[in-house]
Write a protein that holds these residues in place. Structure first.
Motif, PDB file in Angstrom:
ATOM      1  N   ASP A 235       0.974  -1.299   0.110  1.00  0.00           N
ATOM      2  CA  ASP A 235       0.062   0.029  -0.066  1.00  0.00           C
ATOM      3  C   ASP A 235       0.690   1.270  -0.027  1.00  0.00           C
ATOM      4  OD1 ASP A 235      -2.922  -1.196   0.806  1.00  0.00           O
ATOM      5  OD2 ASP A 235      -1.277  -2.282   1.764  1.00  0.00           O
TER       6      ASP A 235
ATOM      7  N   ASP B 125      -1.563  -2.472  -4.237  1.00  0.00           N
ATOM      8  CA  ASP B 125      -1.918  -0.935  -3.959  1.00  0.00           C
ATOM      9  C   ASP B 125      -0.830  -0.081  -4.201  1.00  0.00           C
ATOM     10  OD1 ASP B 125      -4.656  -1.629  -3.883  1.00  0.00           O
ATOM     11  OD2 ASP B 125      -4.747  -1.063  -1.795  1.00  0.00           O
TER      12      ASP B 125
ATOM     13  N   ASN C 130      -6.499  -3.866  -5.042  1.00  0.00           N
ATOM     14  CA  ASN C 130      -7.822  -3.174  -5.442  1.00  0.00           C
ATOM     15  C   ASN C 130      -7.485  -2.102  -6.375  1.00  0.00           C
ATOM     16  OD1 ASN C 130      -7.456  -2.996  -2.723  1.00  0.00           O
ATOM     17  ND2 ASN C 130      -8.758  -1.146  -2.940  1.00  0.00           N
ATOM     18  N   HIS C 131      -6.669  -1.058  -5.941  1.00  0.00           N
ATOM     19  CA  HIS C 131      -6.268   0.352  -6.422  1.00  0.00           C
ATOM     20  C   HIS C 131      -5.631   0.060  -7.830  1.00  0.00           C
ATOM     21  CE1 HIS C 131      -7.796   2.887  -3.307  1.00  0.00           C
ATOM     22  NE2 HIS C 131      -7.306   2.308  -2.350  1.00  0.00           N
TER      23      HIS C 131
ATOM     24  N   HIS D 281      -3.154  -9.563  -1.204  1.00  0.00           N
ATOM     25  CA  HIS D 281      -3.899  -8.309  -0.959  1.00  0.00           C
ATOM     26  C   HIS D 281      -5.243  -8.284  -0.578  1.00  0.00           C
ATOM     27  CE1 HIS D 281      -3.732  -3.962  -1.124  1.00  0.00           C
ATOM     28  NE2 HIS D 281      -5.085  -3.812  -1.336  1.00  0.00           N
TER      29      HIS D 281
ATOM     30  N   HIS E 215      -3.434  -4.185   1.923  1.00  0.00           N
ATOM     31  CA  HIS E 215      -4.696  -3.724   2.027  1.00  0.00           C
ATOM     32  C   HIS E 215      -4.939  -2.949   3.431  1.00  0.00           C
ATOM     33  CE1 HIS E 215      -8.586  -3.139   0.595  1.00  0.00           C
ATOM     34  NE2 HIS E 215      -9.144  -3.403   1.592  1.00  0.00           N
TER      35      HIS E 215
HETATM   36 ZN   LIG Z   1      -6.312  -2.460  -0.974  1.00  0.00          ZN
END
Ligand SMILES: [Zn+2]
Length: 538
Positions: free
Chosen positions: A60, A99, A137-138, A248, A271
């Protein structure tokens, strides 16, 4: 006689010593000879079946430069730590557990007509020496082609174990890939790292990834995490000595996965934005703090004879105790200049302290998209203060808060740009009660998404089973005066809220040519609010 006896006795000893020396000399020669022969055949050290290796774990990371007045984080410092570890043990692998391409302020800035969208991050990660990443996810916040460009630019290996790419033009599903001039190199589901040490011990370490399915976009298909991971581990177990996960997921999902994979000693996760170290049986789950405020250094030892792995993990603070690597710093500085050039078009002193907070301002997506937060309340208060007349309520979409982090200490205009990178004007509206009810209900049903509203002077009363607006139950017949963002009126986030809806009877927009009208940009609205707020600095 006595004298003679003594002499004899003395001589006897002499003889004895002499005999001993003569007995010893050939033995020594023999031993030396033997050793010399042995050395010629085989080196001094031999394969002891034991090998030690390091992982440097980040997760992240959205910011390439240090944060909090330069005190924490910074990829140039990470590069120094990586070099130090690699000098001590060349068997060092640097990983980032998802991320990193979004969100960031730099990413939203345009360069040569194109938004930067993570290009700054890939360039810095390449220079830092990142070896392996997994999708977070990003990574799917940016468009299909933008992500493709970033994968093409990266010099590190991606793990795509639980994700597939859907070509939105053809509908064709495949693994993600890196395009070169002539070939497509598919992003692997598993990856094997082969290492050996000075005494000749060599092993293979297998890696698998995992990505949670929270960011639903048209070009991504999510596979079942548990099944894909179990399959990957099974296949890697046949080919390698040690299997490691780069995940993640939410920490709860990580722990669930760990329980199913007792043969995996370590899941390096992401995450969650704060450091975590938990174990299930012999499986350790670790996460470092976001934005490289910390990094995990794992030292693992594998014994080929016993097939046992030991893991020793240390959370390292990334701060000014680590000097900045010159090469990485020059790239970070280049991007910082691009960012500053853009910011100084809007504010004069981007790095001046405008507010100091002792309490963490919670701008994490996982929280803001689900519940009302302190930073959401503050932004709404700022909006209400710049309204031209009293408003009944204020609201904005939680998705406009992009920093995905907690802020503490000094706050600068740059931080505000990072919190609200899209900026944009505010609008005051007169809205009919029945439409307002629909909008609020839709937002309530969009928990977990960017369309979930951060709001002020309005809440849902479970007891009264109605929305309470400005101290009274929502009246469908009444007309309310609200302040919100121009973006929300476009109907992109909330389908029920559209500027052409007859339920919106009037829109009051700021004069774009009036620099004193702070409604022209929510960034300026919030900066002005923070400047006027009493600082929490002692
Ligand atoms: Zn994330």
């Amino acid at each position: 006689m006595k004298k003679n006896e003594q002499i004899v006795s003395y001589q006897g000893k002499k003889i004895l010593i002499g005999v001993m020396i003569w007995l010893l000399v050939p033995t020594l020669i023999f031993n030396l000879g033997c050793k010399t022969t042995k050395e010629a055949v085989k080196p001094i050290s031999t394969d002891d079946g034991i090998i030690t290796f390091n992982f440097l774990q980040l997760n992240d990371v959205y910011e390439i430069a240090p944060l909090e007045n330069g005190t924490v984080g910074g990829m140039a410092r990470v590069a120094t730590l990586r070099k130090r570890l690699t000098n001590e043990n060349p068997n060092t692998l640097t990983v980032l557990a998802g991320d990193f391409l979004s969100p960031s302020l730099i990413g939203t800035i345009k360069q040569n007509g194109k938004r930067i969208k993570g290009a700054q991050m890939v360039e810095v990660m390449n220079a830092t020496g990142i070896d392996l990443v997994t999708f977070g996810n990003h990574e799917f916040d940016i468009k299909e082609q933008e992500l493709q460009d970033r994968i093409n630019e990266s010099k590190f290996t991606w793990l795509g174990t639980s994700v597939r790419r859907i070509n939105t033009k053809t509908g064709k599903k495949s693994k993600f890939y890196q395009e070169t001039d002539s070939t497509l190199n598919y992003v692997p589901d598993t990856w094997i790292w082969e290492i050996s040490d000075e005494d000749g011990t060599s092993i293979k370490i297998g890696f698998f990834g995992a990505t949670l399915d929270m960011n639903q976009v048209k070009y991504v298909e999510y596979l079942d995490v548990t099944n894909t991971c179990l399959e990957a581990v099974q296949s890697l177990s046949l080919q390698t000595d040690v299997v490691i996960g780069l995940t993640h997921l939410n920490v709860a999902e990580d722990l669930e996965l760990a329980a199913k994979l007792p043969q995996v000693p370590l899941l390096m996760g992401g995450h969650d934005h704060h450091h975590i170290r938990e174990s299930v049986g012999n499986t350790l789950v670790t996460k470092a703090d976001a934005n490289a405020k910390t990094a995990y250094v794992h030292t693992l030892t594998y014994n080929k004879n016993t097939r046992k792995t030991t893991v020793s993990s240390k959370l390292i603070d990334i701060n000014d105790q680590l000097h900045s690597d010159e090469e990485v710093k020059s790239i970070v500085d280049k991007w910082k200049r691009i960012m500053d050039d853009n910011i100084t078009k809007i504010v004069d002193q981007p790095y001046a302290e405008i507010y100091y907070t002792k309490v963490s301002l919670d701008a994490r997506e996982s929280v803001n998209r689900k519940e009302q937060t302190n930073i959401g309340r503050m932004i709404n208060e700022a909006m209400m203060k710049v309204a031209k007349r009293d408003v009944d309520l204020s609201f904005f979409n939680s998705g406009s808060i992009r920093i995905d982090d907690q802020l503490k200490g000094p706050i600068t205009p740059v931080d505000v740009f990072r919190i609200l990178p899209f900026g944009g004007p505010l609008a005051e509206i007169d809205i009919k009660g029945d439409l307002l009810k629909k909008v609020l209900n839709e937002s309530k049903n969009r928990v977990g998404q960017g369309a979930y509203l951060q709001r002020k002077k309005v809440f849902y009363s479970d007891q009264k089973e109605t929305w309470m607006v400005n101290g009274a139950p929502l009246d469908p017949e009444k007309e309310y005066h609200a302040i919100t963002t121009e973006f929300l009126l476009k109907g992109i986030d909330l389908k029920t809220l559209h500027l052409n809806d007859p339920g919106i009877t009037k829109i009051y927009r700021p004069d774009p040519d009036d620099p004193t009208d702070l409604r022209n940009n929510v960034i300026l609205t919030f900066i002005d609010y923070l400047i006027k707020l009493p600082s929490e600095r002692d």
